[in-house]
Design an enzyme around this catalytic site. Sequence first.
Site: not given
Length: 303
Positions: A178, A215
């Site tokens: 992420e 992500k």
Amino acid sequence: MQMLDQVQKQKIATGEGFIAALDQSGGSTPKALKGYGIEEGAWANDEEMFGLIHAMRSRIITSPVFTGDKVLGAILFERTMDGTVDGKPTPQALIERGVVPFIKIDKGLEDEANGVQVMKPNPDLDILLHRAKGLGVFGTKERSVINLANREGIAAVVKQQFEIGSQVLAAGLMPIIEPEVNIKSPERAEADAILLDELLKALDALPADQQVMLKLSLPVQPGLFDPLVDHPRVLRVVALSGGFARPEACVELAKNRGIIASFSRALLNDLRHQMSDDEFNASLGEAIDEIHGASVAKTPVAA
């Protein structure tokens, strides 16, 4: 290298749904509780505070609308993973509802340098990964933040993320990488483009038999991340809401094919401690339907 759970892997790879982010940690817990209608004076110490947030998460997980039909997975905070829901370890309670458990593993962010914030050192990570694997957790999530379109900084974020990702894979878990682009960045579009370039280089360098998840903040330019969605080393691309309110987050998500939601605030914003169970379940169900529509049908449900 330990094996991934293949049933869970298949669900995450092909399931029609989204991933719920239930992983607010210590620093953001008072804010999350305030949003839930519990003011700061309601607890005497950290243990009581974490008890209140666990009760909120338990209420979500045990809601009749929170099932694997639309919620493919859920990202947990470490304390939530170690706790119980309905007398069972939290990951087990999720698995029984058809929801694949993930855990947030980063220890927060370093101060900004070169327009980014890399993750703090995590010397006990292998111990945590071993414990998570033993509890039936499928994957991890680790967050860095990109504030400016600085190639050196973004390259450092991606390098660190993939190093941690390799450690996670070796433990038999699936990493969600992420590198969040701050949606308030004055250089957001340029940062998106540099991030795409650096991610593709890192993915191309992975062994052919390895995959990761990504992500990402929703890009300024819809469809920019299509090459990541199509990349053979990517199991699934999920999107964070990044501060967008749910209607706006769903509109932006629906513009990007192949990307599903992994929302936190945009999922939980309308839930309140004071609601009756019927009110709570109706509100959560409405949020789930809206986010599911934007993830799968790519049509934002009218609020």
